[in-house]
Structures are given as structure tokens and as C-alpha cells.
Design an enzyme around this catalytic site. Structure first.
Site, PDB file in Angstrom:
ATOM      1  N   THR A  17       0.824  -1.215   0.000  1.00 58.63           N
ATOM      2  CA  THR A  17       0.000   0.000   0.000  1.00 58.63           C
ATOM      3  C   THR A  17       0.853   1.259   0.000  1.00 58.63           C
ATOM      4  O   THR A  17       0.472   2.282  -0.576  1.00 58.63           O
ATOM      5  CB  THR A  17      -0.938  -0.016   1.233  1.00 58.63           C
ATOM      6  N   SER A  61       1.432  -7.378  -0.903  1.00 57.73           N
ATOM      7  CA  SER A  61       2.169  -8.428  -0.196  1.00 57.73           C
ATOM      8  C   SER A  61       1.468  -9.785  -0.117  1.00 57.73           C
ATOM      9  O   SER A  61       2.132 -10.778   0.182  1.00 57.73           O
ATOM     10  CB  SER A  61       2.633  -7.942   1.177  1.00 57.73           C
ATOM     11  N   THR A  94       1.734  -4.465   4.252  1.00 57.59           N
ATOM     12  CA  THR A  94       1.574  -4.819   5.667  1.00 57.59           C
ATOM     13  C   THR A  94       1.003  -6.230   5.874  1.00 57.59           C
ATOM     14  O   THR A  94       1.222  -6.841   6.915  1.00 57.59           O
ATOM     15  CB  THR A  94       0.627  -3.822   6.385  1.00 57.59           C
ATOM     16  N   ASP A  95       0.270  -6.732   4.870  1.00 57.83           N
ATOM     17  CA  ASP A  95      -0.465  -7.989   5.077  1.00 57.83           C
ATOM     18  C   ASP A  95       0.436  -9.165   5.466  1.00 57.83           C
ATOM     19  O   ASP A  95       0.070  -9.977   6.319  1.00 57.83           O
ATOM     20  CB  ASP A  95      -1.251  -8.372   3.811  1.00 57.83           C
TER      21      ASP A  95
END
Ligand code: ASP
Length: 333
Positions: A17, A61, A94-95
Site C-alpha cells: 500500500t 504483499s 503490511t499484510d
């Protein structure tokens, strides 16, 4: 030259992101910025360190794979071995950040820092968090006091140890936390403040990733079906994510016996974000039952992290599949 005078920080960009903007046609965020764009958007970064950028990939990710993590590991260690490089920063989605950071941590050779950072808001959103996170990550990577701290995750000015950190909220900027432990330090305007040092751990050094490991989540009423499927697919290991101490529905147990009898490593982990798996219960489906059938207790890391650890351990040494004692030591360190 002391480490403090070497202020070159390499930024390896992978996407996420942090590098996305709104596509007005579809009304959703899509990859839009290169690593160079991200660094150029951080005011004053040149005063913190001399920054160079490499684009490793530009993906959300969920597209990350152990193979890309392995390439990232090789490139980061190659860069850190250079005398002029003080540290590496990796921008990431971030995932799956907690998986990549853990993989890099348990393969990390250098004592120089690798700091992963990310953002919850896109680069074109109101008040994006990416630039401040990159600024702090570079500050941490350039700082001598970050040596020997392993791989860290830096968002919201906080520094987390890779083995402890997890994404805890799907949208909030304060999503990264290290449940039960807390951050190891934080980034201040004038310096990095460390409050503790992560415990030393085993480092894996495989030449290539060769072992497939699957992850099966136990839920109420689970049976052996997915264990049998994973074995039929030729996996070398299975992580079973159990409840609490690691206990699972008893209908899974015969699948574990058969998998172990075929030489597949079965690791029991827990869905709780804190605490060890332990054989304190003796009922059918308990960890005691699973261990009698050949399973190994997975310690206190998450199931996703345990999967990466087993991939690395079996890729480095396939013989470990027959050495339960060493595997147990590896998973409970
Ligand atoms: N879906 C995004 C990713 O992980 C989320 C983010 O980066 O915050 O790539």
C-alpha cells in the site's frame, strides 16, 4: 571507518500500500510508485543517510512467496557485507510483513540491521503514513545502536522484533504490535531509543528452498481430510494450528499418525498470539496425544512463522525429518 560514519542505507522496494495510489477507474488502490518515488517523497531524508534504492518487485504483499523472500534475503546480506553500507530498509505490504520479516530474521547473517517498513494509507491518500515510516526506518537502519538487534519492523515510530510482531488491525495505522512483549525500541527526533535486545536464535542457511510445508488450521469439528490431502500432495511438513496449548479435535489425530509414519514432519502450533504449545493435557486430541503420534511442539511463534521456519530447516537439512529431538529443540528455542 566506524559504523557511524558509514551512513549509506539501501532501500529495497517490494510494493504494498505504501507504493499504491487510487485508480479512479476502478475506485481502488493499485501499485503506482517505484522505490525511487517513495524515497523522493520523504522530506529531509538526505540529512539522515545517503540512500540508494533497488526495486526488487512491486506487488501487494499477498503476492509475496518464500522464493521472493529468499531472493530478498540473499540481496540484503550481499549489500550488508559491503563496507560502505550501514543498513538495509525494505518497503513492503503490511499484510504479510510479519512473515517476510521473520524469514529474513532467521536467515540473517550480518549484525547490521534490516528494517522493514510499510504503510496503511496509500501514497496519494490524505495524510499518508508512508513517508514518516520510511524516514524512521532509514534513521534506525543508519544508526550504530541498531547493530545486533536482528531484523526489525518500524511503523508509527516503533521498532518491533521480527519474531514477535504481528499485524493486529485490518485498517488502523497503529496495527503492528508485539503481543505480550511490546516494541524493543522507538525512533526519536534525536536518536533511536532501545529498551531491550531480542534473544539470540538459530540462523538457517539453506542453498535453496526445497521443502514444501503446508499449514492446516484446526477448528471445532476438524478431521483428518486436509492432513491426508497435504500428504498426498507430497509436502515434507505440516503445521497444524491448534487451540490454546495446541490441542486439536481428536478426529485429526489418526491423520497425524499416518503423516508421521510416512516421514512427514508435523508441528503443532497455537492460534493464541502468546504462549507456548505444551503437553499439559492427556485427553484425546491433546498435545500429549499428538506427540505420541509423532508430532513436534511448535513453541510460541505463529503458525505462519512456524511454516517458514520448517521450510528453512528442512531445506537446509532434509535429514532433520528423522530427528525429532533436534526439531523439538529448534521449535522451542
Ligand atoms: N494489501 C496491502 C499489502 O499488504 C496492505 C498494505 O500494504 O498495507 O500489500
Amino acid at each position: 571507518m566506524t559504523c557511524c560514519s558509514k551512513k549509506k542505507v539501501m532501500v529495497l522496494a517490494t510494493g504494498g500500500t505504501i507504493a499504491m495510489k487510487m485508480d479512479e477507474k476502478i475506485g481502488a488502490l493499485v501499485p503506482a510508485c517505484t522505490g525511487e518515488d517513495l524515497v523522493a517523497a520523504v522530506p529531509g531524508l538526505d540529512k539522515v543517510a545517503h540512500v540508494e534504492v533497488e526495486q526488487i518487485c512491486n506487488v501487494a504483499s499477498p503476492n509475496m512467496t518464500p522464493e521472493i523472500m529468499f531472493k530478498l534475503h540473499q540481496r540484503a546480506e550481499e549489500l550488508l557485507a559491503r563496507d560502505d553500507v550501514a543498513g538495509v530498509v525494505i518497503t513492503h505490504g503490511t499484510d504479510t510483513l510479519e512473515e517476510t520479516s521473520y524469514f529474513l530474521d532467521i536467515t540473517h547473517q550480518s549484525d547490521k540491521p534490516i528494517v522493514l517498513t510499510a504503510a496503511m494509507r496509500g501514497a496519494g491518500d490524505v495524510s499518508p503514513d508512508g513517508p514518516a515510516n520510511i524516514y524512521c526506518a532509514v534513521q534506525a537502519a543508519a544508526d550504530c545502536s541498531s547493530r545486533g538487534k536482528g531484523v526489525m519492523v518500524c511503523l508509527n515510530n516503533l521498532l518491533h522484533a521480527a519474531g514477535e510482531v504481528m499485524k493486529t488491525h485490518s485498517a488502523n495505522c497503529a496495527t503492528f504490535a508485539s503481543p505480550w512483549w511490546g516494541p524493543i525500541g522507538y525512533v526519536e527526533a534525536d536518536r533511536i531509543v532501545y529498551r531491550r535486545v531480542p534473544v539470540a536464535h538459530r540462523i538457517f542457511n539453506p542453498k535453496a528452498l526445497t521443502a514444501r510445508v503446508d499449514l492446516i488450521k484446526a477448528v471445532t469439528g476438524s478431521d483428518r481430510t486436509y492432513i491426508d490431502f497435504a500428504v498426498a500432495q507430497g509436502c515434507k511438513g505440516i503445521i497444524v494450528e491448534g487451540f490454546g496449548r495446541g490441542n486439536i479435535p481428536p478426529m485429526m489425530e489418526d491423520g497425524i499418525s499416518d503423516a508421521c509414519a510416512k516421514g512427514v514432519v508435523v508441528i503443532i502450533s497455537t492460534r493464541t498470539p502468546g504462549g507456548r504449545v505444551l503437553d499439559v493435557y492427556g485427553y484425546p486430541g491433546s498435545v500429549t496425544d499428538s506427540c505420541k503420534r509423532g508430532a513436534i511442539m511448535g513453541g510460541e511463534i505463529s503458525a505462519a512463522k512456524a511454516r517458514l521456519k520448517l521450510i528453512l530447516a528442512l531445506s537446509e537439512n532434509p535429514e532433520l525429518a528423522g530427528d525429532r529431538k533436534t526439531l523439538q529443540e529448534i521449535f522451542d528455542e
